[in-house]
Design a protein around this motif. Structure first.
Motif, PDB file in Angstrom:
ATOM      1  N   PRO A 214       0.825  -1.207   0.000  1.00 26.13           N
ATOM      2  CA  PRO A 214       0.000   0.000   0.000  1.00 26.13           C
ATOM      3  C   PRO A 214       0.863   1.262   0.000  1.00 26.13           C
ATOM      4  CG  PRO A 214      -0.768  -1.575   1.646  1.00 26.13           C
ATOM      5  CD  PRO A 214       0.566  -2.070   1.172  1.00 26.13           C
ATOM      6  N   VAL A 215       0.509   2.218  -0.817  1.00 21.73           N
ATOM      7  CA  VAL A 215       1.267   3.463  -0.887  1.00 21.73           C
ATOM      8  C   VAL A 215       1.321   4.148   0.477  1.00 21.73           C
ATOM      9  CG1 VAL A 215       1.265   5.798  -1.878  1.00 21.73           C
ATOM     10  CG2 VAL A 215       0.861   3.814  -3.342  1.00 21.73           C
ATOM     11  N   LYS A 216       0.285   3.977   1.277  1.00 24.69           N
ATOM     12  CA  LYS A 216       0.246   4.619   2.603  1.00 24.69           C
ATOM     13  C   LYS A 216       1.347   4.089   3.515  1.00 24.69           C
ATOM     14  CE  LYS A 216      -3.174   1.397   4.548  1.00 24.69           C
ATOM     15  NZ  LYS A 216      -2.212   0.771   5.480  1.00 24.69           N
ATOM     16  N   ASP A 217       1.896   2.920   3.195  1.00 26.24           N
ATOM     17  CA  ASP A 217       2.962   2.348   4.007  1.00 26.24           C
ATOM     18  C   ASP A 217       4.355   2.799   3.567  1.00 26.24           C
ATOM     19  OD1 ASP A 217       1.237   0.950   5.656  1.00 26.24           O
ATOM     20  OD2 ASP A 217       1.308  -0.884   4.452  1.00 26.24           O
ATOM     21  N   VAL A 218       4.431   3.540   2.469  1.00 26.33           N
ATOM     22  CA  VAL A 218       5.727   3.999   1.974  1.00 26.33           C
ATOM     23  C   VAL A 218       6.204   5.180   2.813  1.00 26.33           C
ATOM     24  CG1 VAL A 218       6.975   4.989   0.018  1.00 26.33           C
ATOM     25  CG2 VAL A 218       5.278   3.186  -0.359  1.00 26.33           C
ATOM     26  N   ILE A 219       7.401   5.063   3.375  1.00 27.41           N
ATOM     27  CA  ILE A 219       7.977   6.125   4.203  1.00 27.41           C
ATOM     28  C   ILE A 219       8.594   7.206   3.331  1.00 27.41           C
ATOM     29  CG2 ILE A 219       9.759   6.641   5.927  1.00 27.41           C
ATOM     30  CD1 ILE A 219       9.403   3.721   6.900  1.00 27.41           C
ATOM     31  N   GLY A 220       9.272   6.803   2.287  1.00 28.89           N
ATOM     32  CA  GLY A 220       9.885   7.773   1.388  1.00 28.89           C
ATOM     33  C   GLY A 220      10.836   7.107   0.425  1.00 28.89           C
ATOM     34  N   ARG A 221      11.435   7.929  -0.426  1.00 24.37           N
ATOM     35  CA  ARG A 221      12.356   7.451  -1.448  1.00 24.37           C
ATOM     36  C   ARG A 221      13.799   7.580  -0.967  1.00 24.37           C
ATOM     37  NH1 ARG A 221      13.742  10.342  -7.292  1.00 24.37           N
ATOM     38  NH2 ARG A 221      15.528   8.975  -7.776  1.00 24.37           N
ATOM     39  N   ALA A 222      14.575   6.514  -1.110  1.00 23.82           N
ATOM     40  CA  ALA A 222      16.011   6.581  -0.821  1.00 23.82           C
ATOM     41  C   ALA A 222      16.681   7.356  -1.951  1.00 23.82           C
ATOM     42  CB  ALA A 222      16.595   5.176  -0.708  1.00 23.82           C
ATOM     43  N   ILE A 223      17.373   8.436  -1.606  1.00 19.69           N
ATOM     44  CA  ILE A 223      17.914   9.321  -2.636  1.00 19.69           C
ATOM     45  C   ILE A 223      19.439   9.298  -2.718  1.00 19.69           C
ATOM     46  CG2 ILE A 223      15.944  10.897  -2.690  1.00 19.69           C
ATOM     47  CD1 ILE A 223      17.456  12.717  -0.769  1.00 19.69           C
ATOM     48  N   VAL A 224      20.103   8.878  -1.646  1.00 15.27           N
ATOM     49  CA  VAL A 224      21.563   8.903  -1.667  1.00 15.27           C
ATOM     50  C   VAL A 224      22.125   7.894  -0.673  1.00 15.27           C
ATOM     51  CG1 VAL A 224      21.733  10.734   0.084  1.00 15.27           C
ATOM     52  CG2 VAL A 224      23.593  10.432  -1.565  1.00 15.27           C
ATOM     53  N   ILE A 225      23.255   7.296  -1.024  1.00 13.31           N
ATOM     54  CA  ILE A 225      24.016   6.486  -0.074  1.00 13.31           C
ATOM     55  C   ILE A 225      24.924   7.454   0.678  1.00 13.31           C
ATOM     56  CG2 ILE A 225      25.630   4.572   0.241  1.00 13.31           C
ATOM     57  CD1 ILE A 225      24.720   3.527  -2.512  1.00 13.31           C
ATOM     58  N   ALA A 226      24.695   7.603   1.968  1.00 17.56           N
ATOM     59  CA  ALA A 226      25.419   8.606   2.748  1.00 17.56           C
ATOM     60  C   ALA A 226      26.608   8.032   3.505  1.00 17.56           C
ATOM     61  CB  ALA A 226      24.466   9.283   3.734  1.00 17.56           C
ATOM     62  N   TRP A 227      26.645   6.733   3.699  1.00 18.28           N
ATOM     63  CA  TRP A 227      27.715   6.118   4.474  1.00 18.28           C
ATOM     64  C   TRP A 227      27.876   4.665   4.041  1.00 18.28           C
ATOM     65  CZ3 TRP A 227      31.017   8.528   7.655  1.00 18.28           C
ATOM     66  CH2 TRP A 227      31.856   7.732   8.444  1.00 18.28           C
ATOM     67  N   PRO A 228      29.098   4.163   3.950  1.00 22.81           N
ATOM     68  CA  PRO A 228      30.383   4.809   4.246  1.00 22.81           C
ATOM     69  C   PRO A 228      30.823   5.729   3.114  1.00 22.81           C
ATOM     70  CG  PRO A 228      30.732   2.558   3.527  1.00 22.81           C
ATOM     71  CD  PRO A 228      29.247   2.731   3.638  1.00 22.81           C
ATOM     72  N   PRO A 229      31.727   6.676   3.408  1.00 22.86           N
ATOM     73  CA  PRO A 229      32.136   7.669   2.404  1.00 22.86           C
ATOM     74  C   PRO A 229      32.585   7.099   1.069  1.00 22.86           C
ATOM     75  CG  PRO A 229      32.946   8.316   4.560  1.00 22.86           C
ATOM     76  CD  PRO A 229      32.333   6.950   4.733  1.00 22.86           C
ATOM     77  N   PRO A 230      33.321   5.969   1.022  1.00 21.93           N
ATOM     78  CA  PRO A 230      33.721   5.466  -0.299  1.00 21.93           C
ATOM     79  C   PRO A 230      32.547   5.068  -1.190  1.00 21.93           C
ATOM     80  CG  PRO A 230      35.084   4.500   1.427  1.00 21.93           C
ATOM     81  CD  PRO A 230      33.951   5.207   2.117  1.00 21.93           C
ATOM     82  N   ARG A 231      31.368   4.908  -0.606  1.00 24.17           N
ATOM     83  CA  ARG A 231      30.206   4.482  -1.385  1.00 24.17           C
ATOM     84  C   ARG A 231      29.198   5.602  -1.615  1.00 24.17           C
ATOM     85  NH1 ARG A 231      28.674   0.195  -3.001  1.00 24.17           N
ATOM     86  NH2 ARG A 231      26.509   0.360  -2.320  1.00 24.17           N
TER      87      ARG A 231
END
Length: 253
Positions: A214-231
């Motif tokens: 259900p769309v109501k269960d979607v928290i949000g979109r993952a937009i970036v890998i923030a950690w670890p720095p090499p990734r």
């Protein structure tokens, strides 16, 4: 006579310590003021963190291999929680975090540590007890989705080119499906590591969701890998989802 009386008594004049007392009192007041300021700053920081976590961004830790090679176990991703507040709907190709729709994680152990407990307490990370998943949106409400053995995943009859699938995996040989029509207000999700992902395909018999999230269960979109720095990397929508005829033409990388 007065001078003689003073000499006879042996009394010596006492120094005036009022200035020293004033300085000590001022130092104590400044010390208390500093602690008050630090406490106020800490409260403000926690409140801001909670507001950001609630309305803007939240960090999530990747607990499994189901999204390899796009995401590795232990990666931290930042999830955009703002756009859903303005009515934005999940789009094909997005990597999204969502609440467990119907005990998909039943029996999965919860991993916790002191750092995560602290960060979750101030709202920078979810609690280890929260049951959230991360997958890629393959189809949205109104779409027809299918995948036959040895074939590609198709959305509205269009074959998807899926370079993000884990090397050596097949699109769906472990669990072919469809054709299925995605209900309005729902999405069909799959992991990029297809042979290690308990995704929509494996919950089609669920009487509550039939594998759809259900769309109501979607928290949000993952937009970036923030950690670890090499990734460090962004998570764009693959171009295959913008091919003509698949649906709306707003999914651009």
């Amino acid at each position: 006579m007065g001078d003689q009386a003073d000499e006879a008594s042996g009394a010596s004049p006492q120094p005036d310590r009022r200035g020293e007392h004033a300085e000590a009192g001022g130092a104590q007041a400044r010390h208390r003021s500093l602690w008050k300021e630090l406490l106020l700053l800490a409260v403000i920081a926690i409140v801001l963190a909670l507001l950001i976590k609630t309305f803007l961004l939240q960090a999530f830790s990747i607990p499994s291999d189901s999204m390899q090679n796009t995401l590795q176990r232990g990666d931290r991703v930042l999830v955009d929680k703002l756009t859903p507040w303005f009515g934005s709907q999940p789009r094909r190709g997005e990597v999204v975090v969502f609440h467990d729709p119907s005990n998909w994680l039943e029996g999965e152990p919860s991993e916790s540590n002191i750092a995560q407990d602290f960060l979750s307490a101030i709202g920078l990370m979810p609690s280890a007890n929260e049951k959230d998943l991360i997958k890629r949106v393959i189809a949205i409400g109104g779409d027809t989705v299918e995948c036959r053995r040895n074939g590609p995943v198709k959305v509205n009859g269009k074959a998807l080119d899926e370079p993000y699938i884990f090397p050596g995996d097949t699109p769906c040989n472990d669990k072919p499906f469809g054709p299925l029509k995605v209900p309005d207000g729902a999405i069909w999700v799959m992991g990029d590591h297809r042979q290690k992902s308990s995704d929509s395909r494996w919950h089609m018999q669920d009487p509550k969701t039939h594998g759809f999230v259900p769309v109501k269960d979607v928290i949000g979109r993952a937009i970036v890998i923030a950690w670890p720095p090499p990734r460090w990397a962004t998570l764009p929508i693959p171009r295959t989802f913008s091919q003509p005829g698949i649906g709306d033409q707003f999914n651009r990388q």
